[in-house]
Design an enzyme around this catalytic site. Structure first.
Site, PDB file in Angstrom:
ATOM      1  N   HIS A   1      40.186  44.813  72.182  1.00  0.00           N
ATOM      2  CA  HIS A   1      40.852  45.703  71.238  1.00  0.00           C
ATOM      3  C   HIS A   1      41.596  44.862  70.212  1.00  0.00           C
ATOM      4  O   HIS A   1      41.797  43.668  70.385  1.00  0.00           O
ATOM      5  CB  HIS A   1      41.863  46.608  71.967  1.00  0.00           C
ATOM      6  CG  HIS A   1      43.005  45.856  72.564  1.00  0.00           C
ATOM      7  ND1 HIS A   1      42.867  45.084  73.718  1.00  0.00           N
ATOM      8  CD2 HIS A   1      44.298  45.697  72.182  1.00  0.00           C
ATOM      9  CE1 HIS A   1      44.020  44.515  74.006  1.00  0.00           C
ATOM     10  NE2 HIS A   1      44.918  44.849  73.080  1.00  0.00           N
TER      11      HIS A   1
ATOM     12  N   ARG B   1      48.648  38.333  87.509  1.00  0.00           N
ATOM     13  CA  ARG B   1      49.084  37.906  86.181  1.00  0.00           C
ATOM     14  C   ARG B   1      50.051  38.937  85.617  1.00  0.00           C
ATOM     15  O   ARG B   1      49.893  40.139  85.832  1.00  0.00           O
ATOM     16  CB  ARG B   1      47.882  37.737  85.246  1.00  0.00           C
ATOM     17  CG  ARG B   1      48.271  37.287  83.824  1.00  0.00           C
ATOM     18  CD  ARG B   1      47.044  36.901  83.002  1.00  0.00           C
ATOM     19  NE  ARG B   1      47.445  36.582  81.635  1.00  0.00           N
ATOM     20  CZ  ARG B   1      47.453  37.443  80.637  1.00  0.00           C
ATOM     21  NH1 ARG B   1      47.060  38.688  80.836  1.00  0.00           N
ATOM     22  NH2 ARG B   1      47.843  37.079  79.422  1.00  0.00           N
TER      23      ARG B   1
END
Length: 369
Positions: A226, A293
């Site tokens: 994106h 993460r």
């Protein structure tokens, strides 16, 4: 004045899938299984190819930033002034939030027509498969939602977020003037920056992201490709790699975490303001089998009622205005409907490469103090 919340309220996103407990999944559900070509497409492994790193204490930082924006749309910064203790604190807050039980996190769930709160990425509605991640968006004060998450301890986490947002706001203003200087735009040329040039009234959102360990990372996607709707985005990532940026002619390039750095990328609105000179490029996040993460994105844009258009200094006989004027709120609506085709929806003239060089047109010694 229109707000970010107003823009999202006008374009609700209905995500009906249940929020899973990622820690309990030993196999990748089919609803999260992306094709291998989608997750590993043209990944560049050349260690010599990396996103530029800019020292903000360098007197020529604006020039290096300009080159990075033209060639990458991404760069990392050092000597950015954000205390390492504050970066650790925002990680502590995020990890505390995402480690809560799923039912507990849903007390602060984002509504379909809302922007703040816990939930999936809004871009999920544009893809047939789900993303292996969870997020928490903050616009304005987090007090309401944090009271729901930590009834007895919310003030500690509110304080961390407020200090982080203030530090990011100041850094974003500094970066904006370095970016403008690299384009030959002075403080007197940007009226909406305010009489003091401090961008008072600018809009922003804070996005906390968690990418849990994944049983089959080669078939999963943390956050699909994106571009950002912002002027710029400032990203802090922990020491786990996962961010990738797409570069023409190279494919996907990993942006590894470097100690003491923050990642900055061009958003769609800066793409428009620069008249296409600084591209807003595709980026994504991948996951791994061993480590969770965590990242924090500061999404920075103009006041909701300010119109962004190609700056007059970047328009000329050989470089007509490529985009029509648009407010961030209006553009968010376009993005909500057309996703990664949003820029083309506000394009009024096809770009012609090689006809315009900002460094040849404007004095490169613009002051940015």
């Amino acid at each position: 004045m229109p707000s970010l919340s107003d823009a999202f309220r006008s374009h609700p996103v209905f995500l009906h899938q249940k929020h899973p407990d990622f820690t309990s999944l030993q196999e990748l559900p089919d609803s999260y299984a992306w094709s291998s070509s989608a997750t590993a497409d043209s990944l560049r492994h050349d260690a010599a190819v990396r996103v530029p790193v800019v020292d903000l204490d360098d007197p020529n930082a604006f020039s290096f930033i300009g080159r990075a924006c033209k060639s990458w749309g991404f760069f990392q910064v050092v000597n950015h002034g954000i205390p390492s203790a504050l970066l650790r604190d925002i990680e502590v807050a995020g990890k505390a939030l995402f480690s809560l039980p799923p039912a507990h996190k849903l007390r602060a769930a984002r509504s379909p027509d809302g922007v703040s709160g816990y939930g999936r990425a809004r871009i999920s509605s544009f893809f047939p498969k789900l993303m292996w991640s969870e997020g928490f968006t903050i616009v304005g004060s987090p007090l309401h939602h944090f009271r729901q998450l930590w009834p007895d301890d919310y003030t500690k986490y509110c304080d961390i977020v407020e200090r982080y947002e203030e530090a990011m706001k100041n850094l974003a203003g500094k970066l904006m003037w370095l970016l403008m200087a690299s384009l030959g735009i002075s403080k007197g040329d940007l009226q909406w920056a305010g009489p003091r040039g401090d961008f008072n009234g600018a809009s922003a959102a804070l996005q906390l992201n968690s990418y849990p360990t994944c049983p089959d990372p080669d078939r999963a996607m943390g956050l699909a490709a994106h571009t950002d709707s912002t002027l710029l985005t400032i990203l802090h990532q922990n020491n786990i790699s996962g961010l990738q940026v797409f570069r023409e002619g190279m494919g996907w390039v990993t942006v590894p975490p470097l100690p003491g750095t923050l990642v900055v990328n061009v958003g769609d609105l800066l793409h428009i303001l620069s008249n296409g000179l600084y591209p807003s490029v595709l980026h994504r996040a991948v996951v791994n089998r061993t480590w969770q993460r965590f990242s924090v994105a500061y999404l920075y844009g103009p006041p909701g009622n300010v119109t962004i258009s190609p700056h007059a200094k970047l328009v000329g006989p050989s470089r007509p205005a490529l985009y029509r004027p648009v407010t961030w709120n209006e553009y968010l609506g376009t993005k909500a409907k057309h996703f990664n085709e949003a820029l083309s929806r506000v394009e009024v003239c096809a770009p012609k490469s090689g006809l315009f060089d900002v460094n040849e047109t404007h004095n490169s010694s613009v002051q940015v103090g």
